[in-house]
Design an enzyme around this catalytic site. Structure first.
Site: not given
Ligand code: CAA
Length: 454
Positions: A256, A85, A123
């Site tokens: 993935h 992509e 992906c």
């Molecule tokens: N210490 C330890 N852990 C911490 C922390 C700290 N200080 N602060 C937060 N965390 C933990 C959270 O508790 C969380 O863990 P849990 O899931 O166990 O609760 C983890 O860190 C992640 O927390 P976030 O709130 O940052 O993240 P999230 O999991 O809600 O999402 C995201 C992050 C929104 C996906 C962001 O990375 C993003 O936008 N990514 C791009 C899109 C993406 O990756 N999407 C995934 C599905 S789409 C796909 O698969 C296609 C592709 O390749 C893009």
């Protein structure tokens, strides 16, 4: 009628950019918690492409290594299919660029007989290319030739966005043939395709538009839909014993990885579904409390705080931790040092198993694969390690490649992020590899990327 041939991946070659950014430095410079990035997201290092590379050079570098180490002649290859992509052109596929780059080494016109095309669906494109190539061989239309399937991508998000800390890049080239020496791919495949807006790249934007949290729910929902379809085929090839779950039949699971800790979320969702009607669930509920009731099975339900908290308790349970560490964690180790590589990420997960499990005999061990592309489509399929896997996997050397990369500073990372491919001013000088040497500016070659083996 003769039996269908056994087909799968005979050998692989990986390419990762030679530059990386340490995620502790990233977190500090962005004012983020280091634990959030390293533990919560799972990112330790981010692979960063230099200015002389793009998805096409990464694909060609991986393909060249694959061809050379297998002493393959162009005449033995029937197709070069690319999943990506990260194309820089709305018309011309990366496959044709790879053909051009390989011909520089193997001789002008030496690949003109091959089928070459890109498969584009976020992906999951490389998985479609792989499945298509397996079927081409199973049908006999390959007429004795082998296929090369390349997954290649650069995961790039806006600076300062949530996606920024998940970025990465890399390519995996796979040799697909009969009687494969590495992994035999079984015929059971489950697919799910929907029209979603979780992550997409409108033509007017360079970087994706992402609904981050929603995209996680869509990933999980589509994966389960594909898994249920997979089981319709899979349960015809395996027999479940009483109290056994389908995932018990897999020795490893490769997902993935949009970010490495996604594997924890995906495995939790899968195991909750697989285990909740089995006697083991009583033990689990003693640690987690009861599973929240699902009403409509919507994506939104998966994202509620109640469900999230239950998932967190479940992933801390004794049974989950034991199964996760054996079956899932090994596939995520490479991704933690590469970052997202979109189409290539699932195949880096396979290489991660091969390279981190050297102490075990994997012959006959089964891997469950879970591929996802936003937009969206998911595929679940399975494979079994072949007799000669150990000997073949010696030459992959993915972790050696990761260990010998150059660490760059946060400021250099930002400069590279904002540079156009082929713009010069690279950190390293390309050596024994394909590189962009010029980007056309004339009337008939405006924007055309010229490549060379240097
Ligand atoms: N210490 C330890 N852990 C911490 C922390 C700290 N200080 N602060 C937060 N965390 C933990 C959270 O508790 C969380 O863990 P849990 O899931 O166990 O609760 C983890 O860190 C992640 O927390 P976030 O709130 O940052 O993240 P999230 O999991 O809600 O999402 C995201 C992050 C929104 C996906 C962001 O990375 C993003 O936008 N990514 C791009 C899109 C993406 O990756 N999407 C995934 C599905 S789409 C796909 O698969 C296609 C592709 O390749 C893009």
């Amino acid at each position: 009628m003769s039996a269908k041939p056994t087909v799968g991946v005979d050998d692989v070659a990986a390419y990762v950019p030679k530059l990386y950014l340490d995620m502790e430095e990233f977190a500090k410079r962005r004012g983020l918690s280091v634990d959030h990035i390293k533990k919560g997201i799972g990112m330790l290092e981010m692979a960063v492409p230099d200015t002389y590379e793009d998805a096409a050079t990464m694909a060609a570098n991986a393909a060249l290594e694959l061809l050379k180490k297998n002493d393959l002649k162009p005449s033995q290859i029937g197709r070069i299919y690319v999943g990506t992509e990260s194309m820089d052109d709305k018309s011309k596929p990366i496959a044709s660029k790879v053909v051009g780059m390989l011909e520089e080494v193997f001789g002008q016109g030496s690949f003109s007989h091959v089928d070459g095309v890109d498969h584009v669906f976020a992906c999951i494109g490389a998985t479609y290319a792989l499945e298509n190539t397996l079927d081409w061989i199973r049908s006999g239309r390959n007429r004795g030739k082998v296929g090369v399937v390349i997954a290649t991508d650069i995961a790039k998000y806006d600076l300062g966005s949530d996606g920024e800390y998940t970025q990465g890049a890399g390519a995996v080239a796979m040799l697909v043939k009969e009687e494969p020496r590495l992994v035999l791919l079984e015929e059971a495949v489950g697919t799910c395709t929907k029209n979603e807006r979780d992550f997409f790249k409108p033509l007017e934007r360079e970087n994706p538009v992402v609904d981050g949290k929603y995209s996680i729910g869509v990933y999980l929902d589509a994966m389960k839909c594909a898994y249920l379809n997979f089981l319709k085929d899979f349960l015809k090839i395996v027999k479940l014993e009483p109290n056994e779950a389908p995932t018990d039949k897999a020795d490893y699971l490769a997902f993935h990885l949009p970010f490495p800790e996604m594997a924890t979320q995906a495995a939790a969702y899968l195991f909750i579904h697989d285990w909740r009607d089995l006697p083991r669930w009583k033990e689990i509920e003693k640690e987690t409390g009861p599973l929240p009731p699902r009403k409509n099975y919507t994506v939104e339900e998966l994202l509620t705080e109640e469900y999230r908290q239950f998932r967190k308790r479940f992933t801390s349970s004794t049974q989950f931790k034991e199964v996760y560490s054996k079956k899932v964690y090994p596939s995520t180790i490479a991704g933690r040092r590469i970052g997202n590589s979109y189409t290539a990420s699932l195949y880096f997960s396979l290489l991660s198993i091969l390279e981190t499990q050297r102490a075990h005999d994997l012959v006959g061990k089964r891997v469950g694969f879970a591929s996802y592309g936003s937009g969206c489509s998911a595929k679940v399929f399975s494979g079994v390690f072949a007799e000669e896997y150990k000997q073949v996997s010696q030459s992959i050397r993915l972790f050696e490649k990761l260990d010998t990369r150059k660490r760059i500073s946060f400021d250099d990372y930002v400069r590279l992020h904002e540079s156009k491919p082929g713009s010069g001013d690279s950190i390293l000088q390309p050596q024994n590899e394909y590189a962009i040497v010029k980007v056309g500016r004339g009337e008939t070659d405006f924007g055309f990327r010229y490549y060379k083996y240097v």
